[in-house]
Every structure is written in structure tokens, then in C-alpha cells.
Design a protein around this motif. Structure first.
Motif, PDB file in Angstrom:
ATOM      1  N   GLN A 108       0.829  -1.190   0.000  1.00  0.00           N
ATOM      2  CA  GLN A 108       0.000   0.000   0.000  1.00  0.00           C
ATOM      3  C   GLN A 108       0.874   1.255   0.000  1.00  0.00           C
ATOM      4  N   ILE A 109       0.275   2.396  -0.362  1.00  0.00           N
ATOM      5  CA  ILE A 109       0.999   3.659  -0.414  1.00  0.00           C
ATOM      6  C   ILE A 109       1.124   4.233   0.997  1.00  0.00           C
ATOM      7  N   ILE A 138      -5.387  -0.120  -4.297  1.00  0.00           N
ATOM      8  CA  ILE A 138      -5.375   1.055  -3.424  1.00  0.00           C
ATOM      9  C   ILE A 138      -6.758   1.685  -3.499  1.00  0.00           C
ATOM     10  N   ASP A 139      -7.375   1.954  -2.359  1.00  0.00           N
ATOM     11  CA  ASP A 139      -8.778   2.373  -2.351  1.00  0.00           C
ATOM     12  C   ASP A 139      -8.957   3.812  -2.826  1.00  0.00           C
ATOM     13  N   VAL A 140     -10.206   4.144  -3.163  1.00  0.00           N
ATOM     14  CA  VAL A 140     -10.548   5.440  -3.729  1.00  0.00           C
ATOM     15  C   VAL A 140     -10.230   6.574  -2.757  1.00  0.00           C
ATOM     16  N   ASP A 141     -10.515   6.402  -1.478  1.00  0.00           N
ATOM     17  CA  ASP A 141     -10.279   7.472  -0.508  1.00  0.00           C
ATOM     18  C   ASP A 141      -8.797   7.826  -0.417  1.00  0.00           C
ATOM     19  N   THR A 142      -7.944   6.820  -0.461  1.00  0.00           N
ATOM     20  CA  THR A 142      -6.501   7.077  -0.401  1.00  0.00           C
ATOM     21  C   THR A 142      -6.037   7.864  -1.611  1.00  0.00           C
ATOM     22  N   ILE A 143      -6.495   7.477  -2.790  1.00  0.00           N
ATOM     23  CA  ILE A 143      -6.101   8.181  -4.014  1.00  0.00           C
ATOM     24  C   ILE A 143      -6.660   9.597  -4.021  1.00  0.00           C
ATOM     25  N   SER A 144      -7.876   9.764  -3.550  1.00  0.00           N
ATOM     26  CA  SER A 144      -8.468  11.096  -3.449  1.00  0.00           C
ATOM     27  C   SER A 144      -7.627  12.005  -2.564  1.00  0.00           C
ATOM     28  N   GLN A 145      -7.138  11.454  -1.458  1.00  0.00           N
ATOM     29  CA  GLN A 145      -6.310  12.253  -0.551  1.00  0.00           C
ATOM     30  C   GLN A 145      -4.976  12.620  -1.186  1.00  0.00           C
ATOM     31  N   ILE A 146      -4.385  11.675  -1.936  1.00  0.00           N
ATOM     32  CA  ILE A 146      -3.127  11.959  -2.618  1.00  0.00           C
ATOM     33  C   ILE A 146      -3.328  13.065  -3.658  1.00  0.00           C
ATOM     34  N   ALA A 147      -4.385  12.963  -4.449  1.00  0.00           N
ATOM     35  CA  ALA A 147      -4.671  13.982  -5.463  1.00  0.00           C
ATOM     36  C   ALA A 147      -4.873  15.349  -4.818  1.00  0.00           C
ATOM     37  N   VAL A 173     -13.360   7.282 -11.745  1.00  0.00           N
ATOM     38  CA  VAL A 173     -13.870   8.190 -12.771  1.00  0.00           C
ATOM     39  C   VAL A 173     -14.672   9.323 -12.135  1.00  0.00           C
ATOM     40  N   ARG A 174     -15.375   9.019 -11.068  1.00  0.00           N
ATOM     41  CA  ARG A 174     -16.192  10.053 -10.415  1.00  0.00           C
ATOM     42  C   ARG A 174     -15.353  11.156  -9.779  1.00  0.00           C
ATOM     43  N   LEU A 175     -14.031  10.944  -9.665  1.00  0.00           N
ATOM     44  CA  LEU A 175     -13.170  11.982  -9.105  1.00  0.00           C
ATOM     45  C   LEU A 175     -12.641  12.951 -10.156  1.00  0.00           C
ATOM     46  N   VAL A 176     -12.807  12.611 -11.427  1.00  0.00           N
ATOM     47  CA  VAL A 176     -12.182  13.384 -12.506  1.00  0.00           C
ATOM     48  C   VAL A 176     -12.607  14.844 -12.477  1.00  0.00           C
TER      49      VAL A 176
END
Length: 336
Positions: A108-109, A138-147, A173-176
Motif C-alpha cells: 500500500q501507499i 489502493i482504495d478510492v479514498d486514499t487516491i483522493s487524498q493523494i490527489a 472516474v467520479r473523481l475526474v
């Protein structure tokens, strides 16, 4: 051939039908320059606008375009380690350093990944999710936080996303439209069984897609045949989804079978597995790789200190997976 993560099942029959309708006369003219027919289909599929998508000549061109569009020559490229080897190659070609962070023991990241990249001066980062070579998600919440925390453009390479268990409800896709620094890479190579075609696409906010589409992308980068076959594949998505279901089922069975033989296997959401050779196995990972190769069974061996006790293997058909398991027993694995 279980070493390059290809789909073991054939593409949709509608792809074959489309190929049979292509004529020599069709090749006389240049193809539609921005592949708008395919872009429209993908925009409908993902509930996005046409301006959110650009078609690329495979995932490799998508990675190169993102690099040349958003990273100054010589600037560091953020990535994880271990990961897809092409990222390091692209960083070298661009003359930049590799601003990398190690993954955790669970693949994991780390929580401070974005902070680390910011401190290293990276203005573009990329990682593959599900991760390669482990297959972990890697889950959506983690990637959202990184972005949210990262100061540059974040590219998430979703080459294997079609094999993720739908019950996990993974959807970036919903985060785009929420992040103007997030690019998603998709490909027809894996989920649609079209690796030989070299067809992919990027999804992102229109502010990210516009300079790629209008400035850095090569003219006529997608040939006529690829556009036609890509459209046919998307039109028969139900067929593709059934192949994904079959591969997920085969993945679970192969993982169970490897674990029963003493291997430690990461939980994969891809069409491949990463297996650690048991300590009491009579052969090393390198020796197993060579002996399987002698049996004409190709798996992946990683020449690095972090990975030298592991083997990577694509999920094949039932007969291919059985042959792999038999080959392992033949080099010292024994029975269940």
C-alpha cells in the motif's frame, strides 16, 4: 505464456466481425484525427463529456504524452517502488530524477506519499492501480487524498481495472471532475483482449485533456482499424464483462491452489498473481523460473533484491493454470 499479463480469452466476436468488414479502400484515406466515434462511446460509458477523453496508441503513448505535456525536461517524476518498469525508463528518457517512495509491506501507499513527492520537487507522479506486480488495490479514498495533497499532476494507470471485483465499488472516474490534477489511464490490451492492437485512452478534466489533444499528441495517432475494433469492443461490453468474471473466478482458484502448495500469494485484483516461494521449497525462485521455462511454461522472475524470492504469473485458462501447477510440482512442489 503467463509472463506478460495478457488476457487468456479471445476478444468479442463483434471485434472479429468488424475486422472482416475492413477493406483496402478504407485504408486510402487518413483516419478520423481525434477518433471522435470511439471517444463518444467512451464518454457515454463513463458518463463524461467528449472533452474528458483522448485516445492514445496504447498505454505507453498515454504515459509519454502525460510526461511531455506536464513535466519540464529534467524535472523529477514521482513513482512508487517496486512498480511498472516503464516509469523509470520514461524518467530517464526525460532527463529527470526518479522521486520515489517505497510501498508498505502490504503493498500500500504510505500516508505521507504526496508530502514526500512535494518535498522532492516532483510535479508529476504515476502509479498503477491495481498495483503491478502485486495486484493489490489502493482504495478510492486514499487516491483522493493523494490527489488533494499533491502539488502536481497525478496519473493513475488503471491498465488492470477491469478485473477488480465489482463488490468493492472501486471507481475513480467520479473523481475526474473533482480534481483538475488527476489523469486516469485505461487500455484495451487487458480487459478487451486487444494487446496486439495498441489502443488506450486517458480520462481527465478538460483542462488536462485539451493540451494533450491539441498540442502534444501526434496527428492521426490512432489508425482506422484500431478505431473500428475499439468501437466494436465497447459496443459488446457485456461480452467483455463475462470474460472478466471468468478471470476473477480463475484467479481465486489459482491463488487457493498456490497457497495450498505453501506459496504466500498477495490478494490480487488484477489478472495476475505474485507468489512468494516457501522457505522449505527445494528450489529458489530463479531456479523455478528457469525449470518452468525449460518446460515451455513462462512466468515472471524479478531481478531485484526486493523481489528475488517471488514469481509473477498471469491467470490463464483452466488448462494453462493446471499445467503451471503441475510444472511447480515437477520442480519440487509436491502435492496438496
Amino acid at each position: 505464456k503467463l509472463n506478460t499479463n495478457e488476457n487468456p480469452l479471445p476478444a468479442s466476436p463483434k471485434v472479429a466481425e468488424a475486422l472482416n468488414t475492413v477493406t483496402v479502400q478504407d485504408q486510402r484515406r487518413y483516419p478520423p484525427p481525434t477518433a471522435d466515434g470511439l471517444r463518444r462511446q467512451l464518454a457515454r460509458l463513463h458518463d463524461l463529456k467528449l472533452d474528458n477523453i483522448v485516445i492514445t496508441n496504447g498505454g505507453e503513448e498515454a504515459l509519454r504524452l502525460a510526461l511531455t505535456t506536464f513535466v519540464e525536461a529534467g524535472s523529477p517524476l514521482g513513482r512508487m517502488e517496486p512498480s511498472y518498469s516503464l516509469y523509470a525508463v520514461l524518467a530517464d528518457l526525460h532527463g529527470g530524477a526518479k522521486a520515489q517512495g517505497p510501498l508498505t509491506d502490504a503493498w500500500q501507499i504510505p500516508r505521507k506519499f504526496a508530502q514526500t513527492l512535494n518535498e522532492l520537487g516532483a510535479n508529476r507522479a504515476c502509479f498503477v492501480n491495481p498495483h503491478a506486480p502485486s495486484g493489490t488495490l489502493i482504495d478510492v479514498d486514499t487516491i483522493s487524498q493523494i490527489a488533494n495533497d499533491f502539488n502536481g499532476v497525478l496519473l493513475v494507470d488503471e491498465a488492470y481495472v477491469d478485473f477488480v471485483d465489482p463488490a468493492l465499488r472501486y471507481d475513480l472516474v467520479r473523481l475526474v471532475n473533482a480534481f483538475d490534477n488527476l489523469l486516469l489511464l485505461r487500455t484495451f490490451s487487458k480487459g478487451y483482449s486487444l494487446a496486439g492492437l495498441r489502443l488506450g485512452y486517458l480520462i481527465g478534466a478538460d483542462s488536462l485533456i485539451a493540451p494533450i489533444l491539441g498540442k502534444t499528441r501526434d496527428s492521426y495517432n490512432i489508425d482506422y482499424i484500431s478505431q473500428r475494433l475499439g468501437e466494436a469492443a465497447i459496443a459488446d461490453r457485456n461480452y467483455a464483462e463475462e470474460t472478466w468474471r471468468q478471470i476473477r473466478s480463475a484467479r481465486r482458484q489459482l491463488r487457493d491452489d498456490l497457497i495450498a502448495r505453501g506459496f504466500q500469494v498477495a490478494t490480487s485484483q488484477s489478472n495476475f498473481l505474485l507468489a512468494e516461494v516457501p522457505l522449505d521449497f527445494p528450489k529458489s525462485a530463479a531456479e523455478i523460473y528457469q525449470e518452468l521455462k525449460a518446460q515451455q511454461i513462462l512466468v515472471r522472475y524479478f531481478h531485484s533484491p526486493l523481489m528475488e524470492v517471488k514469481l509473477g504469473m498471469s491467470v490463464g485458462t483452466a488448462s494453462q493454470n493446471a499445467r503451471l501447477l503441475g510444472g511447480l510440482e515437477g520442480v519440487g512442489g509436491g502435492g496438496e
